[in-house]
Write an enzyme that holds these catalytic residues in place. Structure first.
Site, PDB file in Angstrom:
ATOM      1  N   SER A 174      -9.707   1.675   3.022  1.00 18.63           N
ATOM      2  CA  SER A 174      -8.883   2.464   2.128  1.00 18.63           C
ATOM      3  C   SER A 174      -7.829   1.661   1.375  1.00 18.63           C
ATOM      4  O   SER A 174      -7.272   2.161   0.400  1.00 18.63           O
ATOM      5  CB  SER A 174      -8.188   3.572   2.929  1.00 18.63           C
ATOM      6  OG  SER A 174      -7.319   3.009   3.895  1.00 18.63           O
ATOM      7  N   LYS A 185       0.849  -1.203   0.000  1.00 15.44           N
ATOM      8  CA  LYS A 185       0.000   0.000   0.000  1.00 15.44           C
ATOM      9  C   LYS A 185       0.879   1.246   0.000  1.00 15.44           C
ATOM     10  O   LYS A 185       1.900   1.292   0.705  1.00 15.44           O
ATOM     11  CB  LYS A 185      -0.896  -0.026   1.247  1.00 15.44           C
ATOM     12  CG  LYS A 185      -1.926   1.101   1.307  1.00 15.44           C
ATOM     13  CD  LYS A 185      -2.804   0.959   2.555  1.00 15.44           C
ATOM     14  CE  LYS A 185      -3.898   2.013   2.626  1.00 15.44           C
ATOM     15  NZ  LYS A 185      -4.739   1.889   3.850  1.00 15.44           N
ATOM     16  N   SER A 244      -9.726  -0.616   7.312  1.00 14.51           N
ATOM     17  CA  SER A 244      -9.204  -0.472   5.951  1.00 14.51           C
ATOM     18  C   SER A 244      -8.472  -1.668   5.374  1.00 14.51           C
ATOM     19  O   SER A 244      -8.148  -1.669   4.193  1.00 14.51           O
ATOM     20  CB  SER A 244      -8.273   0.738   5.876  1.00 14.51           C
ATOM     21  OG  SER A 244      -9.037   1.896   5.727  1.00 14.51           O
TER      22      SER A 244
HETATM   23  N1  GLN Z   1     -13.025   3.943   6.532  1.00 14.59           N
HETATM   24  C1  GLN Z   1     -12.440   4.393   7.764  1.00 14.59           C
HETATM   25  C2  GLN Z   1     -12.065   5.840   7.631  1.00 14.59           C
HETATM   26  O1  GLN Z   1     -12.356   6.399   6.662  1.00 14.59           O
HETATM   27  C3  GLN Z   1     -11.257   3.558   8.132  1.00 14.59           C
HETATM   28  C4  GLN Z   1     -10.060   3.920   7.373  1.00 14.59           C
HETATM   29  C5  GLN Z   1      -8.867   3.092   7.742  1.00 14.59           C
HETATM   30  O2  GLN Z   1      -8.983   2.052   8.395  1.00 14.59           O
HETATM   31  N2  GLN Z   1      -7.711   3.599   7.350  1.00 14.59           N
HETATM   32  O3  GLN Z   1     -11.485   6.431   8.490  1.00 14.59           O
END
Ligand code: GLN
Length: 497
Positions: A155, A80, A179
């Site tokens: 994400s 990532k 994420s």
């Molecule tokens: N979807 C969640 C957010 O927008 C989690 C994101 C993540 O785990 N990086 O914060």
């Protein structure tokens, strides 16, 4: 050998060991697969083809010299783009870091390099890991290989899609509120958020430091055991790193769950979850019961405050962490002529950050500002303690908990972008684990209208061996994890229609 990209790490590792396949062949096969599907999936921000081939040649060379190599040597993986890679651009899918190349490796990268895994490239994500669909990337959205009209989750959507599409044998993502697990669920991959502190965060670009944790995507529990073993362990460079020995996770895969106590939290089976998701998870519970697990109901009463607490704590920490992007030390600098430093920094940030990142910074700065700190931030931290206590009580009675990973299957691109709240609700079942610091694993649990459903297993601090054991037993009894996404027909530029 045909279709090397279909192999799991364990299978490929055996072939490499027996010298029936070379690391060069395996890496080439994945680069070819990237070439074949990337036009439609778009999982990668950067593909490091030359470096990957060079590393693969080195692995083959070492093996030919008789050097003993571990199970990840020669295995092509994706990273990532929030994880620092020495000499390779690390953008966080943000304009502000579009041309930033770190002069150092994150600890996980150092460990993977020591294992002689091959990095294929850096994957797309929601900008600074804020989002659940990868649509917040400043560059382009990634598509779900199971249905190109749908999101891969986020994400870490690029990492999930790369593994689901056979572009990489495994990938690393980061999980702050879901994420890794949520995109894992939406793409039929095995996806782990390790216990907070199990994997070093050194070199992970910070979003919300008390919640962030790096975790892998794979196509089997066995491969997950290998990946976790490679990246876990104490790191003096991360002050939140746990100083506990790393167990042999593969040894936990006994295939036997008899007598294991698995709790079903009633708050995770409420309305709002799609019927197809619920049905698949209930079926998975039946399967585990038939394998001898003892299933019982439990309650995590503060679950319903999880999303609210998270959307105070995560933005608060993000507003502090992202203060470093000032256009001075590194990253994007505004080209406009500013008359003073404040204007210069404001211009840089206004041009460099996307709308979701700005929303989070503003929410966080507000929650931390004097007069509001006690009402918002402090209160959210208290709720966090209550959520943690819910889990402590549950794990006195159960070895693991089971739930849906996400309330829905993959949704359509564009469907939720206009409604941040609907997007935030994607994480209701994943956020509590981050708040409590415990571990969570999403596994392929079936399908609803042809789209993958993820089953989440939650474990206590350092409970990863139990989660992997359950996942592996479940895989032996089902074939969901072996189902691969259909190969997309590439839309190549200049190709006659
Ligand atoms: N979807 C969640 C957010 O927008 C989690 C994101 C993540 O785990 N990086 O914060």
């Amino acid at each position: 050998m045909a279709d090397l990209w279909r192999l799991t790490i364990s299978e490929a590792s055996d072939l490499l060991h027996r010298r029936e396949v070379s690391a060069v062949e395996l890496t080439r096969a994945h680069l070819d697969r990237i070439e074949q599907v990337e036009g439609s999936v778009r999982a990668f921000v950067t593909v490091t083809e030359a470096e990957a081939m060079r590393e693969a040649e080195q692995v083959d060379q070492l093996r030919s010299e008789g050097v003993e190599l571990g199970p990840l040597a020669g295995i092509p993986i994706a990273i990532k783009d929030v994880i620092s890679t020495k000499g390779v651009r690390t953008t966080c899918s943000s304009r502000i870091l579009e041309h930033y190349t770190p002069p150092f490796d994150a600890t996980v990268m150092r460990r993977l390099r020591e294992s002689r895994a091959i990095m294929l490239g850096k994957t797309n994500m929601d900008e600074f890991a804020m989002g659940s669909s990868t649509e917040n990337s400043a560059f382009f959205p990634t598509r779900n290989p199971w249905d190109l009209e749908r999101v891969p989750g986020g994400s870490s959507g690029g990492s999930a899609a790369s593994v689901a599409a056979g572009e990489a044998m495994a990938a690393l993502g980061s999980d702050t509120g879901g994420s890794v697990r949520q995109p894992g669920a939406l793409t039929n991959t095995v996806a782990l958020k390790p216990t907070y502190g199990r994997v070093s965060r050194f070199g992970l670009v910070a979003f919300a430091s008390s919640l962030d944790q790096i975790g892998p995507f794979t196509r089997s529990a066995r491969d997950m055991a290998l990946m976790l073993h490679a990246i876990a362990g104490y790191d003096p460079l991360d002050s939140t790193s746990i100083n506990a020995p790393v167990p042999d996770y593969s040894a936990a895969l006994t295939g036997d769950v008899k007598g294991l106590r698995i709790g079903v939290p009633s708050e995770y089976f409420v309305e709002g979850t799609e019927p197809g998701v619920r049905a698949a998870v209930e079926q998975a519970i039946e399967t585990l019961k038939s394998l001898g697990a003892e299933i019982g109901e439990c309650s995590l009463p503060h679950t319903r405050y999880g999303v609210a607490a998270y959307y105070i704590i995560a933005p608060a920490e993000c507003s502090a962490n992202l203060a470093r992007y000032d256009g001075v030390k590194y990253g994007y600098s505004s080209k406009r002529v500013a008359s003073n430093l404040i204007d210069y920094i404001s211009e840089t940030r206004a041009e460099g950050f996307g709308p979701e990142v700005k929303r989070r910074i503003m929410l966080g700065a507000y929650a931390l500002s004097s007069g509001y700190y006690d009402a918002y931030y402090l209160k959210a931290e208290k709720v966090r303690t209550l959520i943690k206590r819910d889990f402590d009580a549950a794990f006195e009675r159960f070895d693991a908990l089971i739930s849906p990973t996400s309330p829905s299957v993959a949704f359509k691109i564009g469907e939720k972008v206009a409604d941040p709240y609907a997007m935030y609700l994607n994480d209701v079942f994943t956020i509590p684990a981050n708040l409590a610091g415990i571990c969570g694993l999403s596994i392929p649990g079936g399908f609803s209208d042809g789209l993958p459903v993820g089953v989440q297993l939650l474990g206590p601090s350092l409970g990863e061996p139990t989660l992997l054991r359950i996942a592996d037993a479940f895989e032996r009894a089902t074939d969901f994890h072996q189902q691969l996404a259909p190969t997309p027909t590439a839309k190549k530029k200049g190709r006659a229609r």
